[in-house]
Design a protein around this motif. Structure first.
Motif, short mmCIF file in Angstrom:
data_model
loop_
_atom_site.label_atom_id
_atom_site.label_comp_id
_atom_site.label_asym_id
_atom_site.label_seq_id
_atom_site.Cartn_x
_atom_site.Cartn_y
_atom_site.Cartn_z
N GLY A 176 0.83 -1.23 -0.11
CA GLY A 176 -0.04 -0.04 0.01
C GLY A 176 0.77 1.27 0.08
N HIS A 177 0.22 2.53 0.05
CA HIS A 177 0.79 3.83 -0.28
C HIS A 177 1.24 4.09 1.09
N LEU A 178 2.15 5.09 1.15
CA LEU A 178 2.71 5.66 2.76
C LEU A 178 2.32 7.14 2.52
N THR A 179 1.70 7.44 3.54
CA THR A 179 1.21 8.99 3.64
C THR A 179 2.12 9.57 4.91
N ILE A 180 2.24 10.67 4.76
CA ILE A 180 2.93 11.60 6.11
C ILE A 180 1.86 12.48 6.66
N ALA A 181 1.58 12.13 7.96
CA ALA A 181 0.42 12.72 8.63
C ALA A 181 -0.69 13.02 7.90
N ASN A 216 1.13 9.80 15.89
CA ASN A 216 0.57 8.84 16.68
C ASN A 216 0.93 7.27 16.29
N THR A 217 1.23 7.11 14.94
CA THR A 217 1.48 5.67 14.73
C THR A 217 2.71 5.40 15.28
N MET A 218 3.82 6.11 15.38
CA MET A 218 4.97 5.77 16.12
C MET A 218 4.94 5.74 17.64
N GLU A 219 3.95 6.61 18.09
CA GLU A 219 3.82 6.53 19.84
C GLU A 219 3.14 5.20 20.05
N ARG A 260 13.94 -0.74 15.27
CA ARG A 260 12.95 -1.76 15.78
C ARG A 260 11.57 -1.22 15.91
N GLN A 261 11.68 0.10 16.34
CA GLN A 261 10.15 0.95 16.67
C GLN A 261 9.64 1.06 15.17
N LEU A 262 10.42 1.35 14.06
CA LEU A 262 9.89 1.47 12.78
C LEU A 262 9.11 0.34 12.31
N ARG A 263 10.01 -0.82 12.61
CA ARG A 263 9.57 -1.99 12.00
C ARG A 263 8.46 -2.53 12.83
N LEU A 264 8.10 -2.19 14.04
CA LEU A 264 6.96 -2.62 14.81
C LEU A 264 5.79 -1.94 14.15
N ALA A 265 6.05 -0.37 13.82
CA ALA A 265 4.98 0.49 13.27
C ALA A 265 4.36 -0.48 11.88
N PHE A 266 5.26 -0.85 11.15
CA PHE A 266 4.83 -1.29 9.94
C PHE A 266 4.18 -2.82 10.16
N LEU A 267 4.76 -3.43 11.09
CA LEU A 267 4.10 -4.87 11.52
C LEU A 267 2.68 -4.71 12.07
N MET A 268 2.65 -3.49 12.69
CA MET A 268 1.08 -3.16 13.15
C MET A 268 0.13 -2.52 12.06
N HIS A 269 0.27 -2.85 11.05
CA HIS A 269 -0.31 -2.29 10.10
C HIS A 269 -0.30 -3.46 8.60
N TRP A 315 0.28 -5.18 5.17
CA TRP A 315 1.26 -4.60 4.10
C TRP A 315 0.63 -4.23 2.91
N LYS A 316 -0.53 -4.54 2.49
CA LYS A 316 -1.17 -4.37 1.47
C LYS A 316 -1.97 -3.03 1.55
N ASP A 317 -2.06 -2.42 2.86
CA ASP A 317 -2.96 -1.04 2.94
C ASP A 317 -2.25 0.04 3.10
N THR A 318 -2.84 1.33 3.05
CA THR A 318 -1.99 2.49 3.12
C THR A 318 -1.43 2.66 4.66
N LEU A 319 -0.31 2.82 4.69
CA LEU A 319 0.18 3.25 6.14
C LEU A 319 0.58 4.92 6.56
N ASP A 320 0.22 5.55 7.37
CA ASP A 320 0.31 6.82 7.69
C ASP A 320 1.52 6.82 8.67
N TYR A 321 2.59 7.55 8.14
CA TYR A 321 3.49 7.80 9.16
C TYR A 321 3.40 8.92 9.87
#
Length: 792
Positions: free
Chosen positions: A459-464, A508-511, A488-497, A499-505
């Motif tokens: 999926g796409h990645l958006t910034i805020a 809130n996502t990183m927290e 590790r924290q970045l990887r956990l953020a990706f794992l919590m979403h 892979w085929k959907d949009t991820l918003d960086y």
């Protein structure tokens, strides 16, 4: 016993087995039936009447039955009481369905069972990045496909206008700087470059692009005005030249584009186009390593595959699906789609003929209007392009040229993986035209319809919440992201979403990822503390009570749920949540045992912690051979640090516990020792790395400062409100409306308004509403006067 002695005739008349056994037992109870070493005819006849051993309550009949069976085992073939005992029949359990791996396949837009073509060997090709600038968080989505075994790195991106133009622009700008232009020259050139930029800005309708251009123009203006003022004021060279250097830096995008339009066609040396991607490829690899992304088995670069690309194009043409026109070679989409064996645009068939979709997909790579006549159909795309002045070129049967964009991946992937691969990965935005054209030309080359079995698109990645785009300069580099959070924290953020959907960086996502890491780490530290409690080898095996049984059942339920989630399109989001639930259940178990002053079952907790650690290793969130939990003090020294430090911490902890025990005994016997007891509270040893502690301390200070500021702001607002209230109380009711001359023009003797601003008398309804306000202010003012009289 003999036949004469055994009068069994009446027994033969009993047809049911249970009554027969009872009658036989009654008959034998007063007699001796063990005499002799071989059964008589009477014994044999009676034995055959029974289908099996009598019930144990018929003791005499059962004993007689076993005796006869032992003496002559062939009398009753169906009996289990034979001379040589055999195993009874066995049947397997019914079992349950085991989940199998299903992947969302863009070729069907559905989850399909994953079946590799060659046993357990999986071939996987992934489109590489456009390495003409710093790696950004969009490239970090390779974390979502951290097992690609073949990936491309388009080191020259020979058919990518963006990298050709950027390399050319960088070269021209470097040449410009080497000439060390004076301030006047820089000022004039920037002004000249700004004119076409302003025209382009005014005509741009895309809001994102317009916003980016406005930011560039603002940066140029900010540096331009001081230089113009200094030049007009005839300031000294020492003042003017630094201002010119600032303008040059702020205007490099405008200036390089202007230089490219004037002199780009003069750049002909191929080596110029290799410097930029070579540098950024190295930076990209360093960023991927910092993210702990596994390297591919094979990495391909376009510049190393030009001969293979030429041969690939030649074969497509000879197979009848390509044609030459004015030095370029195009793919014949209509002929390909008309073939019974083939189908064009398998991924996005609805986009065929959509010129807007083609433009969005290829951008500057799409054929210009003056070259459209070279193609048989507007749907056709370039396999090989005749090079223009200022572009890299290679010899080919069709003249000097360069590969088309789509042909690169086909030739490179095919040379390594052959005529059919299991998985092809890439970004969602590459489906059309890039991947659809890849499929078409590859299946035209191999004369098959299965070049790719499964297409996986991230999926796409958006910034805020905003669209991320390198060309629009709206992106965050991986280095910037790693400065804020760990890999590790970045990887956990990706794992919590997904892979085929949009991820918003976003923050809130990183927290959420940071809190997940803390939650897991605290559990690992607690389990390690439990495991450090002294015990002998047999003491590790403790009796399971109801609490252990319940937790163990939950453990296996959660493991099954994690497995099912990963089989369901690699659903790491659900898997991570199931792992969180397992930790929550384990924490409740530990708290319950400690609340009851009982030790938690160490082997059960160790099994759970080891499983969770193993899963996080599979996910790439933990490196090294640490059996439980996150490494401490860096990956390379984590094991040595813990094994070195913990013995000393254990001695200190044991000493503290010993002193606490003595203090407790003194308190019980002598009534004192309270102060010592308080100083030695129960000890839990948790080894955490220095950086984490310092960061948590800083965060705590920041939270306390924010809390203090909020408290002060609230107190200030309260004081301001009280002052406003007091000021309002001081105001006599006769003055409250006299200042509103824009609303009222006449007042009575008390100061109450009677006419509006236009001189019209107020209606009864208007007067009634104002009268309520007037009377309320009159009461408020009287309260103020009363306060002054009473001295308050």
């Amino acid at each position: 016993m003999g036949t004469a002695a055994f009068e069994f005739g009446f027994l033969l008349e009993i047809s049911e087995e249970a009554p027969l056994a009872a009658a036989l037992n009654d008959y034998l109870s007063p007699r001796s039936y063990l005499a002799g070493f071989s059964p008589s005819q009477a014994d044999q006849t009676a034995f055959r009447l029974l289908r099996g051993p009598p019930h144990p309550r018929h003791v005499h009949a059962l004993r007689w039955y076993r005796h006869i069976a032992a003496l002559q085992p062939d009398l009753h073939p169906e009996s289990s009481m034979t001379g040589k005992r055999v195993q009874p029949p066995w049947s397997p359990p019914a079992g349950t369905d085991v989940p199998s791996l299903h992947l969302y396949n863009s070729l069907t837009r559905a989850k399909e069972p994953f079946v590799p073509q060659r046993g357990n060997r999986v071939t996987w090709y992934c489109c590489g990045p456009t390495v003409y600038d710093a790696s950004h968080m969009g490239h970090a989505r390779y974390l979502d496909a951290d097992e690609p075994k073949t990936t491309s790195s388009n080191d020259l991106f020979l058919s990518d206008i963006k990298i050709i133009r950027r390399a050319r622009q960088n070269h021209l700008l470097d040449q410009y700087k080497k000439k060390q232009p004076q301030a006047a020259q820089i000022l004039q050139d920037v002004l000249n470059a700004r004119e076409p930029f302003k025209v382009a800005l005014a005509s741009t309708t895309d809001p994102d692009k317009k916003q980016m251009m406005e930011r560039l123009d603002a940066a140029v203006s900010a540096a331009l005005l001081p230089l113009q003022a200094a030049a007009e004021g005839k300031a000294a060279h020492e003042v003017v030249q630094p201002l010119a250097e600032v303008l040059l830096e702020n205007s490099k995008d405008l200036l390089s584009d202007w230089l490219d339009k004037q002199f780009g066609s003069e750049v002909t040396e191929n080596s110029i186009f290799s410097v930029l991607p070579s540098y950024w490829e190295g930076e990209y690899h360093r960023d991927m390593e910092a993210l702990n992304v596994l390297p591919p088995d094979v990495l391909t670069r376009v510049s190393e595959y030009v001969p293979e690309i030429v041969e690939f194009v030649r074969t497509v043409v000879s197979n009848g699906y390509g044609y030459e026109s004015n030095g370029s070679v195009y793919f014949d989409t209509l002929k390909f789609d008309g073939s019974p064996q083939h189908s064009y645009a398998k991924l996005v068939p609805e986009a065929v003929g959509d010129q807007k979709a083609l433009q969005e997909g290829e951008g500057d790579l799409s054929i210009s209007a003056d070259r459209l006549s070279d193609k048989k159909s507007s749907k056709d795309f370039a396999l090989w392009k005749a090079s223009k002045p200022g572009e890299p070129s290679w010899d080919s049967p069709w003249g000097k040229g360069r590969p088309g964009w789509h042909i690169e991946c086909s030739a490179m992937a095919g040379s390594i993986l052959g005529e059919s691969m299991d998985i092809h990965g890439g970004g969602f935005d590459l489906r059309f035209p890039h991947h659809d054209n890849e499929l078409a030309q590859s299946e035209a080359f191999y004369q098959n319809d299965c070049w790719v079995r499964y297409f996986l698109h991230t999926g796409h990645l958006t910034i805020a919440g905003c669209k991320m785009s390198k060309s629009l300069k709206n992106f965050i580099t991986i280095k910037d992201a790693l400065a804020k959070n760990t890999a590790r924290q970045l990887r956990l953020a990706f794992l919590m979403h997904s892979w085929k959907d949009t991820l918003d960086y976003s923050s809130n996502t990183m927290e959420s990822a940071v809190q997940y890491e803390k939650f897991m780490n605290e559990f690992f530290l607690n389990v390690k503390d439990v495991l450090r409690a002294p015990t002998d080898i047999t003491g590790r095996f403790e009796k399971w009570e109801a609490a252990e049984m319940e937790l163990n059942n939950s453990f296996y339920d959660r493991k099954s749920a994690v497995h099912a989630a990963l089989c369901d399109n690699v659903d790491t989001r659900t898997a991570m949540e199931e792992m969180r639930v397992l930790v929550g259940l384990s924490n409740s178990y530990i708290a319950g045992r400690k609340g009851a002053k009982l030790r938690p079952n160490r082997m059960l907790l160790e099994g759970i912690a080891t499983y969770l650690t193993g899963m996080l290793k599979v996910f790439g969130a933990i490196e090294g051979s640490e059996p439980i939990g996150f490494p401490v003090g860096g990956q390379s020294q984590s094991i040595d640090l813990e094994s070195t430090v913990m013995p000393y911490l254990t001695v200190l902890s044991d000493f503290r516990e010993g002193v606490r025990k003595i203090a407790r005994e003194q308190k019980d016997h002598e009534g004192n020792g309270t102060e010592t007891f308080i100083l030695c509270l129960p000890t839990v040893v948790k080894l955490v790395d220095k950086e984490t502690l310092l960061k948590e301390r800083e965060e705590k200070k920041q939270m306390e400062a924010e809390k203090k500021k909020k408290k002060e702001d609230a107190a200030r607002r309260k004081q301001e409100q009280e002052m406003l209230k007091l000021a309002k109380m001081k105001l006599p009711p006769g003055q409250m409306f006299r200042t509103e001359t824009e609303k009222y023009s006449k007042f009575d003797e008390t100061g109450f308004p009677t006419h509006d601003a236009e001189g019209k008398e107020l209606s009864k309804g208007q007067a009634k509403k104002l009268r309520k306000l007037f009377e309320a202010q009159e009461k408020l003012h009287n309260d103020f006067l009363q306060m002054n009289l009473s001295g308050d």
